[in-house]
Structure formats: structure tokens, C-alpha cells
Design an enzyme around this catalytic site. Structure first.
Site, PDB file in Angstrom:
ATOM      1  N   ASP A 303       1.025  -1.108  -0.009  1.00  0.00           N
ATOM      2  CA  ASP A 303      -0.028  -0.008  -0.056  1.00  0.00           C
ATOM      3  C   ASP A 303       0.851   1.335  -0.052  1.00  0.00           C
ATOM      4  OD1 ASP A 303      -2.271   1.601   0.022  1.00  0.00           O
ATOM      5  OD2 ASP A 303      -3.057   0.488   1.724  1.00  0.00           O
TER       6      ASP A 303
HETATM    7  C1  BGC Z   1      -5.126   2.990   0.091  1.00  0.00           C
HETATM    8  C2  BGC Z   1      -5.138   2.021  -0.924  1.00  0.00           C
HETATM    9  C3  BGC Z   1      -5.251   2.770  -2.331  1.00  0.00           C
HETATM   10  C4  BGC Z   1      -3.922   3.459  -2.367  1.00  0.00           C
HETATM   11  C5  BGC Z   1      -3.660   3.818  -3.909  1.00  0.00           C
HETATM   12  C6  BGC Z   1      -4.009   4.094   0.025  1.00  0.00           C
HETATM   13  O1  BGC Z   1      -3.800   5.039   0.628  1.00  0.00           O
HETATM   14  O2  BGC Z   1      -5.005   2.483   1.456  1.00  0.00           O
HETATM   15  O3  BGC Z   1      -6.387   1.419  -0.630  1.00  0.00           O
HETATM   16  O4  BGC Z   1      -5.229   1.524  -3.166  1.00  0.00           O
HETATM   17  O5  BGC Z   1      -3.921   4.396  -1.597  1.00  0.00           O
HETATM   18  O6  BGC Z   1      -4.409   4.808  -4.077  1.00  0.00           O
END
Ligand code: BGC
Length: 787
Positions: A303
Site C-alpha cells: 500500500d
Molecule cells: C489506500 C489504498 C489505495 C492506495 C492507492 C492507499 O492510501 O489505502 O486502498 O489503493 O492508497 O490509491
């Protein structure tokens, strides 16, 4: 009376159901004719990958160490769109996220394919969570449809629109089971139950990927967030979770396992720690379970900045990258080593794995074979995605706009919104309203486009939304009047406009315009109140400490009630709300979640009875926040709640042991009878199966309607306390007045077995109770014995 028998087999049934098409209840909405996906899903199963493996090996053998380290790097739009970012592309960057402009995607891909030494295409990724431009209901709402075809359609049209601009991966489905309504991300998955999340997750993977995600309208799916991100302490996003092995395996892992088995070829590790081990530094969940136990051969991306967050604070080496926190690594190189060695294959946003990779390899802290494995996994997905043959979007940039909001997608969004709505209460059959009467539409969400899209709106545009007022006005043959009543706050944390925390107004609706409400109501025969949350109140990093209606919205209910006119409250929210303060004063309550671009027509369809609501709650609605976490599938306790005696597990100041509205609850404009539960056998071996069958009848005389027949099991005597109920089957059926159906569910050891605290799947001899009905409080019961 007509009787049909259907048999469902575990999660496969969801897929069967969506391949053959479930009898629909939304009569006025045309089904899409674009149905070749159904055929493809039926034949699901990848072609031989031998050719791909040969190509991966050949390419890998030609890559330099630096090229391999670029390949494990995933940069967001703002980083790739810089001189350093472009240099990285020319050096062989692996992937890009959140760049969605088709012309820029094409430029970057040309740079990668034509200007990098090996011409390896980039993988473009985005969070298409519930639609790209055609925004569907939030996934919690789709969960409430108890209809996997809605999740399938959402994913399918989201993939088609995303792929049109050149994207090839979505960070979805989110399959985080959650018992935590304060947590804003409960909006993004299908609620509190692992089985429902599994069924919906599988449908989303199938909709996203089709039979072959190399097809031009498909993407590779990425179930997230591995794992147990849905239970942060106090609901505070990113906070820690302490978790038993049995809960990890019985509650949180099943939807991931199902999504991977359905073909998802990428996955995302989570920000949070379980038992002190952060998701992106967890060898057990990523390597031992996902890759080895389940045989996952795709790649895991971290993530956002989660690799850097493995470090302790203050951040060291590099100190100019601010992210840090978990304290399981000392500095950047240690974070990168931990991420690599626990199983991360691709680092999002930060670049520690790239920047410290060669140092780590030369020091022997990361092996070349681990790096090769990570690169191999990424290349494998790129080959399977057909990127080497077709690196570019199927349309020229100027052609992409016409791929958005196509009529079949918009019709599917309306159908999904209708089918996600849950009628919580309908005293005196206030609903449906009469569309020939004068109708007042009142409330901050009545003439509102912005909030209807909910959190994670992709590339949705507020201007695409049909408001509740317009939807009602369109169908109403009487006059339609409006008053906003008050305004909700759309402020984003940290509420920059109010830098003093004491002055923060995260909710809004502080002043009620009672005069305007009274005027709008005066000329009306009936009233629809559109109340709830702003879209900024749920989603990532949007945690509430209260669950009630924000601001003074209940005063709008009081004002309308005082008029004596019949009224219904339509609620929009990204989470279960605590409705204690409004439930008695509101004769009818319809939970509409955040319905997406077709909010208005969908609400009008249901409110005027064009379509009979048939959704069910995918999550318990508490009386108030103090009951949280409250969920139907809790383990048994030594002193189960009993309001008639003292010394047991209860809240002294809440009149019930139960939530206000339980999991699986949802009313209809007609009535149903579910009866005649029979089991095909009274005992079963651990390798056998038993079929439970039941009759369901629409006992009303006027309305066609949908009932969701739900099957729960309980294992009353087991080596570890079992959940008091576990959903193991459901089917949404549509019946005309007087019509009957017979629904069957097949149960085998995958249903009545469970994981113990050593991570073993056990099937224990003894009695299993089977409950069937129309909510988690179903009482009709039969039992069988596992020999
Ligand atoms: C979130 C994810 C997301 C990623 C990319 C993160 O802050 O937890 O769910 O896919 O950002 O946007």
C-alpha cells in the site's frame, strides 16, 4: 403455484448465479445486452502459462540489476510526472498509479516501450472501486443487494471505462471484513460477514478480469488489504489490531482466498499491523499463506508508502522522506529488506526497494533469487495482461470520452442502486408514496450531486449525478417542492479553514431553516426527507466517533413530523448509522447508502413503488456507538446477554441485547413466508454433503417483490467457541403475489468445518444447527450430525 428448485454450492453458487443471471426485481430497468462476460466466466480457467513462463525467463535473463529494481517500483502520477520520474520510466520503471489522463498514459507508455532499453511496458493502475466514470453504489451498498450480479456489473463497467483510457490494473476489490462502523473504510467492502464478502469479492474479480484480463476491456484485479485492516482499534484508520489465528483464518482471510481462487493475479498488503506485524512486513500472511499455501503466482504491491512506514520515527536514511511509524525496521534499507523478504514484490510511492536494493543484495540481506522472484511475478502479470502485444489503450485519447457513461453502464448503475436499498422500517405502509400526489423533497442531500457519489468516486463527476429531487420530480405527476433545511459540511480533514481544533466543524447542519421547510411542506401531501452523511465523512482516514445523523438533521424530522403529513426518511451513508434518536419519530426509513450517478432515479423507483426494495443489511446497525463492535457472527460467551437477569454480557442503558437493525434485515412492500425447512439427510460424513431446502412464498396480494433467503449454521459444541451464527448461503428470489419458490443450499465440510488456533482446518463430529429465514435472527431450525 409454481415451484423451482435451485441448488447452490458454497461460493461457487455466486458465480453460477451471475453466469446464468438471477431473476431480477428491478422490472423497469433494461438489462445490458453486453453479456459475453457471462459466457467467459462460465469457461473460466487460464490457458497454459508455459509460453508466458518461457518469455518471462528470457526477459529476466537480459535484465540488469538496476532494471530489475526499477521493475519493482510503482510511482504515483505526481512522481512520474517529473524529470526524475521520466528518467525512471526510461530506466525501466515497473508501474504507475493514479495517472488517468489518456494522452499522458500513452506518452508515458511510448517512453517505456520505445525509449527504455528492453521496452518493457508500464502497468497503469487506479482505484476503480465502485466505478470509474459511471459511479455505482458504494460496495457496502452493493453488499446489501445480496446479489453478486450487481458487484459483477459494477466491476465490469468500471473495468471497461478504466481500460479505455489505458489502465490495466485496479486496486479492487476491497474485501476487508469489518465490525467497525466508526472506520470510514467500512464503505468500501461488503460489511461484517466473510461469506458475503467472499461472494461479492469473487463476483468483482470475475467482472474485472473476465476470462482473460488481457482482453481490451479488462483489468487485473487486486484484492486488498492483506489482511485484517478492517478492525483498527477504536475504528481509527491504520491503528493496530490484535488477532487470534482462528479469527484471522475464519473471518478475515476467506474473502482473499476466494478472490485469489477466482483468478485475481495481484494483491495489496495493508498498512496496519496484526499482532505487532505490519501487513507489508508480514512473511506469514504474504509468503507462507498467500504465495505458498494458496499457490498465488502473481505479485503483491505495498500500500501507499507502507514500506517506508515499517521504519521507526523519526525517519532515518532517508530522513527527508517523512513516512515512518511501525518501528519494526531502523531505517530505509532495513524497511526495504523486510518488505522484500516478507514478500512485497512492488513498492508503491516510496522507492526504498529500488534505492537500497543493490546495497542489500551485495550485503546479502536480500537474495538475488528473491529479487528475481519479485520481478518474475510482475513480468508474468504483464505478459498475461497482454501488455507486450498491446501496450496502448484500445482507443485514441480523443475517443475515450465516448466510452464513458454509455447507456448500458448507466442502466446497470441504476439497477445496482435500486437493488442495494434496504427498507429498515415502514410503519403503516407509508411507502410506497403515491406519485400522483404533491411531494416535498427536504434535506441537505435532496438536491445534491456531490455527496451521492460517496467516497472513492474514481473519475466520477458531480455533474453526472441525477439528484434525488430531479429523480422524484421526473416521476411525480403532482408538484414537487424542495427545501434544503441545512447544509452538511464537506470539509476534509484537517479542516484547513478552521485551524483551531476547537472550532472544527466536521459535520455541518448547525442551523436549520425551519421556515423554508414549512413552506415546502405546506403545499405537499407527502414528504421525502433526504438525510445522512456527506461523502467526505467516510472512506480512507475519515473516522467518526459518533454514528448518529450529523449536525441537527433530526430537527428536520421533527419539523416534518409536526406537519402531520406522511413522510419517509431516505438515508445516505457510508457506514451503519446509530438511529436511536430518529427511529421512533420516523415512520419509514430507507437506507440508500451512497447510490452513485443514478441516485435520483433509483430513489424515485423505490419510493414510488416502481420497484419493490429487497436489499438486506450487510452490517449490523447499532442503537448507538457504545454498542460497537456489535456483529451477528460473534462467538458464544459464558454468560450470553439476557435482559431479564443481571450477571451477563449486556449494556445496562440499552434496552436490548441486539442491534437496532440486525445483519440480514430488510423489509419489502409485500410479505413473505419462508417455511418447510428440510434436510436431505440427518447425518453426514466429513466428506459428504447435505442439502437444505425451504419454500418461500410471496404472501401479499399486490406487489411483486424480492426476498433474500438466508441460511446460517451454528456448531453448538466445538473445541473452540463458535460464532452463534454463520451465514453459509443466500439467494435473492423475485416472486409475484402468491408465487412460491423452493430454494436449496448445499452444505459440506467447507461450511461446517473451521480453523482452529493452530491454523488447521478441522471438521469435528457432532451436531450442526441450520437456521433459515430472512435475517440473521432466523428461527426456523433443523439439525444434522457430522459423523
Ligand atoms: C489506500 C489504498 C489505495 C492506495 C492507492 C492507499 O492510501 O489505502 O486502498 O489503493 O492508497 O490509491
Amino acid at each position: 403455484m409454481r415451484s423451482v428448485t435451485r441448488v447452490k454450492a458454497a461460493i461457487g453458487a455466486a458465480v453460477v448465479a451471475l453466469t446464468v443471471g438471477i431473476a431480477g426485481g428491478a422490472g423497469v430497468i433494461a438489462q445490458s445486452d453486453d453479456s459475453d462476460d457471462r459466457e467467459r466466466v462460465r469457461e473460466s480457467g487460464r490457458q497454459s502459462d508455459r509460453d508466458v513462463e518461457r518469455r518471462v525467463d528470457r526477459l529476466l535473463s537480459r535484465m540488469t540489476l538496476q532494471e530489475k529494481l526499477e521493475q519493482v517500483t510503482l510511482l504515483p502520477d505526481f512522481k512520474v510526472n517529473s524529470p526524475e520520474g521520466e528518467e525512471s520510466v526510461r530506466n525501466g520503471l515497473g508501474a504507475v498509479l493514479s495517472e488517468t489522463r489518456p494522452e499522458r498514459i500513452r506518452e508515458l507508455q511510448e517512453m517505456a516501450v520505445e525509449e527504455s532499453r528492453l521496452g518493457i511496458p508500464l502497468l497503469f493502475a487506479f482505484d476503480t472501486i465502485h466505478g470509474f466514470r459511471t459511479v455505482f453504489p458504494i460496495p457496502l451498498g452493493t453488499g446489501a443487494s445480496f446479489d453478486p450480479e450487481m458487484a459483477f456489473d459494477d466491476a465490469k463497467y468500471g473495468a471497461r471505462e478504466s481500460a479505455a483510457v489505458g489502465l490495466k490494473q485496479t486496486y479492487a476489490p476491497m474485501v476487508d471484513v469489518s465490525h467497525e462502523p466508526r472506520w470510514g473504510r467500512i464503505a468500501e467492502a461488503a460489511g461484517e460477514d466473510p461469506y458475503l464478502n467472499s461472494v461479492m469479492g469473487v463476483a468483482r474479480v470475475k467482472g474485472t478480469q473476465g476470462r482473460d484480463y488481457g482482453d481490451e476491456d479488462k483489468l487485473v484485479a487486486s484484492p486488498k488489504h492483506l489482511v485484517a485492516y478492517g478492525e483498527p482499534e477504536a475504528g481509527r484508520d491504520y491503528a493496530t489490531t490484535d488477532l487470534s489465528e482462528q479469527r484471522l483464518r475464519n473471518l478475515y482471510l476467506p474473502p482473499f482466498k476466494a478472490a485469489i481462487a477466482a483468478g485475481a493475479d495481484t494483491a495489496m498488503c495493508s498498512f496496519n499491523a496484526i499482532n505487532g506485524v505490519p501487513g507489508c512486513g508480514n512473511h506469514y500472511t504474504m509468503t507462507e499463506i498467500l504465495k505458498r499455501e494458496w499457490g498465488f503466482d502473481g505479485f503483491i504491491e505495498s500500500d501507499w508508502t507502507a514500506v517506508a512506514e515499517l521504519r521507526s520515527c523519526p525517519p532515518q536514511n532517508p530522513s527527508d522522506v517523512p513516512e515512518c511509524g511501525h518501528g519494526v525496521a531502523a531505517d530505509g534499507p532495513a524497511s526495504a529488506a523486510l518488505a522484500f523478504n516478507s514478500g512485497v514484490d512492488s513498492e508503491m510511492t516510496t522507492t526504498f526497494m529500488r534505492d537500497f536494493g543493490s546495497q542489500l543484495i551485495s550485503q546479502g540481506r536480500v537474495s538475488t533469487s528473491r529479487l528475481n522472484d519479485a520481478v518474475r511475478r510482475i513480468l508474468r502479470v504483464k505478459f498475461r495482461a497482454g501488455l507486450f502485444e498491446n501496450p496502448y489503450a484500445p482507443y485514441q485519447p480523443e475517443e475515450t470520452e465516448e466510452q464513458m457513461l454509455r447507456p448500458d453502464a448507466v442502466a446497470a448503475a441504476r439497477r445496482a442502486a435500486v437493488r442495494s436499498m434496504v427498507l429498515l422500517k415502514n410503519e403503516g405502509s407509508v411507502l410506497p408514496l403515491d406519485k400522483s400526489k404533491n411531494t416535498a423533497v427536504i434535506g441537505p442531500l435532496a438536491k445534491n450531486q456531490h455527496d451521492m457519489l460517496g467516497p472513492w468516486w474514481g473519475r466520477g463527476d458531480d455533474n453526472d449525478v441525477v439528484t434525488v429531487f430531479d429523480g422524484i420530480d421526473e416521476q411525480n405527476t403532482g408538484t414537487t417542492t424542495f427545501a434544503e433545511g441545512c447544509q452538511l459540511s464537506n470539509g476534509e480533514v484537517p479542516f484547513d479553514q478552521d485551524p483551531d481544533p476547537k472550532d472544527r466543524d466536521p459535520e455541518g447542519c448547525t442551523t436549520i431553516d425551519t421556515a423554508a421547510v414549512n413552506t415546502a411542506v405546506a403545499g405537499a401531501d407527502q414528504v421525502v426527507l433526504a438525510l445522512g452523511e456527506a461523502r467526505e465523512m467516510s472512506g480512507e482516514a475519515n473516522v467518526r466517533s459518533k454514528l448518529d445523523l450529523p449536525g441537527r438533521q433530526e430537527e428536520l424530522i421533527q419539523a416534518v413530523k409536526a406537519s402531520g403529513k406522511p413522510f419517509a426518511v431516505v438515508l445516505f451513508s457510508g457506514r451503519p448509522l446509530g438511529l436511536e434518536d430518529i427511529v421512533d419519530d420516523s415512520p419509514a426509513i430507507l437506507e440508500a447508502w451512497f447510490p452513485g450517478v443514478q441516485a435520483g432515479p433509483a430513489v424515485a423507483d423505490v419510493v414510488f413503488g416502481q420497484v419493490n426494495p429487497g436489499g438486506k443489511l450487510p452490517v449490523s446497525f447499532p442503537y448507538r456507538v457504545g454498542q460497537v463492535p456489535i456483529y451477528y457472527n460473534h462467538e458464544a460467551a459464558g454468560r450470553p446477554c439476557n435482559k431479564s437477569i443481571k450477571w451477563n454480557s449486556q449494556h445496562r442503558d440499552i434496552p436490548s441485547c441486539d442491534p437496532l437493525f440486525e445483519f440480514g434485515h430488510g423489509l419489502s412492500y409485500t410479505t413473505f413466508d419462508i417455511s418447510g425447512l428440510t434436510l436431505s439427510s440427518s447425518s453426514v460424513s466429513r466428506h459428504g454433503s447435505v442439502t437444505a431446502s425451504v419454500n418461500v412464498t410471496n404472501t401479499g396480494s399486490t406487489h411483486k417483490g424480492d426476498e433474500v433467503v438466508q441460511l446460517y449454521i451454528n456448531d453448538p459444541v466445538a473445541s473452540i467457541s463458535q460464532p452463534v451464527r454463520r451465514l453459509r448461503g443466500f439467494e435473492r428470489v423475485t416472486l409475484d403475489p402468491g408465487q412460491s419458490d423452493r430454494v436449496s443450499f448445499r452444505l459440506d465440510s467447507s461450511d461446517y468445518g473451521f480453523y482452529d488456533n493452530r491454523g488447521r482446518f478441522v471438521v469435528e463430529p457432532g451436531r450442526i444447527d441450520v437456521y433459515v429465514g430472512n435475517s440473521s435472527s432466523a428461527e426456523m431450525k433443523q439439525s444434522f450430525t457430522v459423523r
